[in-house]
Design a protein around this motif. Structure first.
Motif, PDB file in Angstrom:
ATOM      1  N   PHE A   1      12.066  16.420 -17.712  1.00 23.36           N
ATOM      2  CA  PHE A   1      11.546  17.525 -18.533  1.00 23.36           C
ATOM      3  C   PHE A   1      10.883  18.618 -17.694  1.00 23.36           C
ATOM      4  N   SER A   2      10.805  18.379 -16.392  1.00 23.76           N
ATOM      5  CA  SER A   2      10.075  19.318 -15.531  1.00 23.76           C
ATOM      6  C   SER A   2      10.993  20.076 -14.586  1.00 23.76           C
ATOM      7  N   LYS A   3      12.298  19.789 -14.680  1.00 20.65           N
ATOM      8  CA  LYS A   3      13.203  20.294 -13.637  1.00 20.65           C
ATOM      9  C   LYS A   3      13.158  21.804 -13.477  1.00 20.65           C
ATOM     10  N   ASP A   4      13.269  22.510 -14.598  1.00 20.52           N
ATOM     11  CA  ASP A   4      13.347  23.970 -14.410  1.00 20.52           C
ATOM     12  C   ASP A   4      12.009  24.565 -13.990  1.00 20.52           C
ATOM     13  N   PHE A   5      10.895  23.913 -14.408  1.00 20.96           N
ATOM     14  CA  PHE A   5       9.590  24.369 -13.927  1.00 20.96           C
ATOM     15  C   PHE A   5       9.515  24.167 -12.409  1.00 20.96           C
ATOM     16  N   LEU A   6       9.939  22.993 -11.964  1.00 24.18           N
ATOM     17  CA  LEU A   6       9.895  22.705 -10.529  1.00 24.18           C
ATOM     18  C   LEU A   6      10.835  23.636  -9.764  1.00 24.18           C
ATOM     19  N   ALA A   7      12.038  23.843 -10.312  1.00 21.78           N
ATOM     20  CA  ALA A   7      13.004  24.695  -9.614  1.00 21.78           C
ATOM     21  C   ALA A   7      12.451  26.106  -9.446  1.00 21.78           C
ATOM     22  N   ALA A   8      11.872  26.637 -10.524  1.00 19.98           N
ATOM     23  CA  ALA A   8      11.361  28.017 -10.482  1.00 19.98           C
ATOM     24  C   ALA A   8      10.203  28.132  -9.496  1.00 19.98           C
TER      25      ALA A   8
ATOM     26  N   LEU B   1       8.039   8.135  -6.838  1.00 16.87           N
ATOM     27  CA  LEU B   1       8.744   9.375  -7.199  1.00 16.87           C
ATOM     28  C   LEU B   1      10.046   9.043  -7.932  1.00 16.87           C
ATOM     29  N   SER B   2      10.480   9.947  -8.765  1.00 16.72           N
ATOM     30  CA  SER B   2      11.761   9.762  -9.460  1.00 16.72           C
ATOM     31  C   SER B   2      12.883   9.701  -8.434  1.00 16.72           C
ATOM     32  N   ARG B   3      13.827   8.804  -8.666  1.00 17.40           N
ATOM     33  CA  ARG B   3      14.937   8.714  -7.701  1.00 17.40           C
ATOM     34  C   ARG B   3      15.859   9.941  -7.799  1.00 17.40           C
ATOM     35  N   ASP B   4      15.692  10.716  -8.877  1.00 17.09           N
ATOM     36  CA  ASP B   4      16.511  11.930  -9.020  1.00 17.09           C
ATOM     37  C   ASP B   4      15.900  13.130  -8.307  1.00 17.09           C
ATOM     38  N   LEU B   5      14.666  12.955  -7.775  1.00 18.76           N
ATOM     39  CA  LEU B   5      13.978  14.106  -7.183  1.00 18.76           C
ATOM     40  C   LEU B   5      14.729  14.653  -5.967  1.00 18.76           C
ATOM     41  N   PHE B   6      15.160  13.760  -5.078  1.00 23.31           N
ATOM     42  CA  PHE B   6      15.803  14.225  -3.852  1.00 23.31           C
ATOM     43  C   PHE B   6      17.138  14.930  -4.146  1.00 23.31           C
ATOM     44  N   PRO B   7      18.028  14.298  -4.973  1.00 24.89           N
ATOM     45  CA  PRO B   7      19.264  15.035  -5.304  1.00 24.89           C
ATOM     46  C   PRO B   7      18.991  16.377  -5.989  1.00 24.89           C
ATOM     47  N   PHE B   8      17.934  16.398  -6.807  1.00 24.76           N
ATOM     48  CA  PHE B   8      17.584  17.647  -7.489  1.00 24.76           C
ATOM     49  C   PHE B   8      17.177  18.711  -6.472  1.00 24.76           C
ATOM     50  N   LEU B   9      16.318  18.345  -5.526  1.00 24.60           N
ATOM     51  CA  LEU B   9      15.865  19.324  -4.531  1.00 24.60           C
ATOM     52  C   LEU B   9      17.029  19.760  -3.642  1.00 24.60           C
ATOM     53  N   GLU B  10      17.924  18.812  -3.342  1.00 28.39           N
ATOM     54  CA  GLU B  10      19.108  19.187  -2.541  1.00 28.39           C
ATOM     55  C   GLU B  10      19.967  20.187  -3.313  1.00 28.39           C
TER      56      GLU B  10
END
Lengths: 247, 498
Positions: free
Chosen positions: B433-440, B214-223
């Motif tokens: 490139f998927s952040k806002d899709f995942l966030a929504a 997994l991307s190491r940015d995934l956890f901070p992003f979800l937080e």
């Protein structure tokens, strides 16, 4: 009501037939035309025309220089001239209520100042004629903010005009109050505590720049200007009727 | 005596009158000022304040999510903005980047101040501010050049630099200025506030296959999105709103975990399942059985599309056909999870995707495709790949992601599930490139209000009149309108003299 209408007609007529007022109007159009041409040539505005209303109505010289200075020049004659020529006492003793006198003089000044804004609107129509893709919500917001602010500044000018028969005091006093209303909140906006909070809530340029001129209509800003205008009209009325309170 | 006394009486009388007049004047004026102050104080309260955003794209106010997060900050929190034009390349060739950016920031920070009331102190520092104050704030916050916003609460600081807030293009050698393409002020501010207040947020239980990095940015992003992500080996006791995320699976679950996951889905808890085109058949068939009530299934194969080339022709025959450019029009405009993303002028990258389709399903669920391909897509058989549409392969629009929602006329029913045919969204190269899709989609799963998330295009309206037009406009503005007025003044002057 009939007396109010008659007085309003008289005041509007006296404003519309005064060459001095048209000189004022021409100067206003000239300075606005200069600002308009200058802002239009600004690279940021060429890149993004949506910034134009903010530059003109929000943070430009129109707000900081013309808007506080011109309304008192228009209102200076309304009471001060009458006092100077001695026609105020007959007017006050005429069968017309004091509140109607204040309202008629204010409405006449307001109506005439509206023609000041029509000239500025012509500049936007000129842009529209040249196929400029304007965001009319922002332009309309900018106009609403500027007209609201000029309504307030006309009221302060009217109050200053009621102080006495000195025309310089009337114009200078009105302009001085307007500049204080503009600059004092700016000076104290970053102060800590209640002073800063009070300054932010009275910050007229912020209301114009960060609300009206971006097409954002804030109920507080929409009410702020009429309430402040009423305050200065009240002060004018108090000044006028105070002559009768003491025998 | 009389002639001595009379002036004295008159004088005293005059003074009394003046004193009374002054007192009355002061009292009446004070009453007016007091009433005005009270009225303004009443209408300035955030609860008594309404804001209508009538601008073309209605982006002058903060989203509900960000406002909620900022309002939840403890008292005496501070938001400090440094509005200084520091990056030289963003100023070249008459760029409008900073005026545009600072205009947006000032408006949104003002909105934050108004909406949050006294909780949040908002300080905006720029060239007009006292430089001693600017320096003091910069030293206190240990500011580095390029850092724009600082959100502080109880000693914790979130820093947002210019690239965190705006996506810009660079100026070009042929004189093109830098431009702002997109902005994410609202999202970044909301994330920063969420991180500062984070205490009891919904968990995201992640069942991670060790072979799927997994991307190491995934956890901070979800937080930042207001979740508390945690990798688990078995499902812990959960609370309302907790989510299960399976970001790829290469081998079947252990029986105990399989039973727990199956029960979790059957109970209608929010689930996100992501299986790539190369997931083992055993895993696929197990999930298809679990997802039977939801009414869709993972199919076999790799979804491909012809690659658009600069010459306008469509290239096929290379593995790159499996990298799908998902345009906003390919997202569902009806589904609340993706509705807001369709208005964005940006594409998403889905690669190595397995198709999904409707299959069976109970009437308890409504189901909808979230992401679809274009009509020229086909499903490649991964066992004999030639990356060209062949006769026996499925062709046409393919579903890449689907959502199910348990039907309940009263709303608020649990049972939201999203299945997607790729695992690369969570991996290092594709994740940004998927952040806002995942966030929504995560927020829809968590039953949050689907607001405006992620990157928002900033709409510029360039206007470059020709020199001739500029001169004409200047002539009318500076000479025409004022000249006519002065002429009118002269006419009136002479008429009145007569």
């Amino acid at each position: 009501m009939r007396a109010f209408a008659a007085l309003l007609r008289k005041e509007v007529f006296s404003l519309f037939v005064s060459p001095y007022i048209y000189l004022l109007l021409g100067t206003w159009f000239l300075l606005n035309g200069l600002f308009f041409s200058f802002i239009l040539g600004y690279p940021a505005v060429e890149q993004d025309l949506t910034l134009f209303p903010q530059f003109l109505f929000g943070s430009g010289l129109l707000v900081w220089l013309l808007l506080p200075a011109f309304p008192p020049l228009l209102t200076l004659k309304l009471f001060a001239e009458e006092q100077r020529t001695g026609t105020l006492e007959p007017l006050l003793s005429a069968p017309i209520r004091d509140v109607a006198i204040v309202a008629a003089k204010y409405c006449a000044a307001w109506l005439f100042f509206f023609t000041f804004w029509i000239g500025v609107l012509l500049l936007f129509l000129l842009l529209e004629f040249h196929q400029a893709p304007l965001d009319w919500a922002r332009v309309g917001g900018g106009f609403l903010g500027a007209i609201s602010a000029s309504s307030l500044f006309l009221a302060t000018g009217l109050w200053a005009s009621s102080w006495g028969g000195n025309l310089i005091l009337a114009a200078g006093g009105g302009a001085c109050i307007n500049f204080l209303l503009l600059f004092l909140p700016v000076l104290f906006e970053n102060s800590p505590g209640r002073v800063g909070a009070l300054a932010k809530s009275l910050h007229i340029p912020n209301m114009l720049d960060r609300a009206f001129a971006v097409g954002l209509f804030d109920s507080y800003a929409l009410l702020f200007f009429p309430i402040m205008t009423l305050l200065f009209l009240w002060l004018t009325w108090v000044r006028l009727v105070s002559r009768r309170w003491v025998p | 005596m009389a002639h001595m006394g009379t002036p004295c009486v008159t004088k005293v009388g005059t003074m009394n009158s003046r004193a009374r007049l002054s007192l009355l004047l002061c009292l009446a004026s004070f009453a007016g000022v007091l009433l005005t102050g009270l009225l303004l104080a009443f209408f300035a309260q955030p609860s008594h304040r309404v804001r209508w955003d009538l601008s073309n794209h209605s982006t002058q106010t903060l989203s509900e999510r960000t406002t909620r997060a900022l309002t939840a900050l403890p008292a005496e929190s501070r938001l400090t903005g440094f509005f200084f034009q520091e990056e030289e390349h963003l100023l070249r060739n008459g760029a409008a980047v900073y005026p545009q950016a600072f205009s947006r920031l000032r408006t949104l920070l003002e909105d934050a101040r108004i909406q949050t009331g006294s909780n949040l102190t908002v300080l905006q520092l720029d060239e007009t501010t006292d430089m001693i104050q600017v320096e003091a704030e910069a030293v206190r916050l240990q500011r580095e050049p390029g850092e724009i916003l600082f959100l502080e609460s109880k000693g914790k600081i979130q820093r947002l630099s210019f690239p965190d807030l705006f996506v810009t293009t660079d100026p070009t050698a042929d004189g093109q200025p830098a431009r702002i393409r997109q902005e994410q002020v609202d999202t970044s501010l909301g994330n920063a506030a969420t991180l500062l207040i984070q205490e009891h947020f919904p968990h995201i239980w992640i069942i991670q296959d060790p072979t799927v990095p997994l991307s190491r940015d995934l956890f901070p992003f979800l937080e930042g999105q207001g979740f508390s992500p945690q990798t688990v080996q078995s499902l812990p006791s959960h609370q309302e709103g907790d989510l299960l995320l399976i970001p790829g699976q290469w081998k079947p679950f252990l029986p105990s975990l399989a039973a727990e996951v199956s029960q979790w889905v059957a109970d209608g808890h929010p689930t996100w399942i992501s299986l790539g085109f190369n997931a083992p058949p055993g895993v696929i068939s197990w999930w298809n059985e679990v997802l039977l009530p939801q009414g869709f299934a993972f199919l076999d194969g790799l979804v491909c599309e012809p690659i658009s080339t600069s010459t306008g022709s469509a290239a096929v025959g290379t593995p790159d056909c499996g990298r799908l450019e998902i345009r906003p029009q390919s997202l569902s405009a009806q589904h609340p999870a993706t509705r807001f993303l369709t208005s964005r002028s940006r594409s998403y990258l889905f690669a190595g995707v397995r198709p999904l389709d409707f299959r069976g399903g109970s009437n308890d669920y409504t189901r909808a495709p979230l992401v679809r391909t274009r009509t020229n897509a086909w499903v490649e058989n991964p066992e004999h790949p030639d990356f060209q549409p062949s006769g026996h392969e499925a062709k046409g629009v393919q579903n890449l992601a689907m959502a199910a929602n348990r039907w309940n006329p009263n709303g608020n029913a649990p049972g939201r599930l999203i299945a997607i045919g790729t695992t690369l969204l969570f991996q290092q190269d594709h994740f940004p490139f998927s952040k806002d899709f995942l966030a929504a989609t995560f927020r829809w799963l968590a039953k949050g209000k689907e607001g405006d998330v992620g990157l928002v295009p900033l709409h510029s309206i360039p206007f470059r009149p020709s020199r001739k037009e500029k001169v004409r406009m200047a002539n009318i503005a500076i000479l025409g309108i004022p000249g006519f007025t002065f002429l009118f003044a002269l006419v009136i002057f002479f008429r009145r003299r007569r």
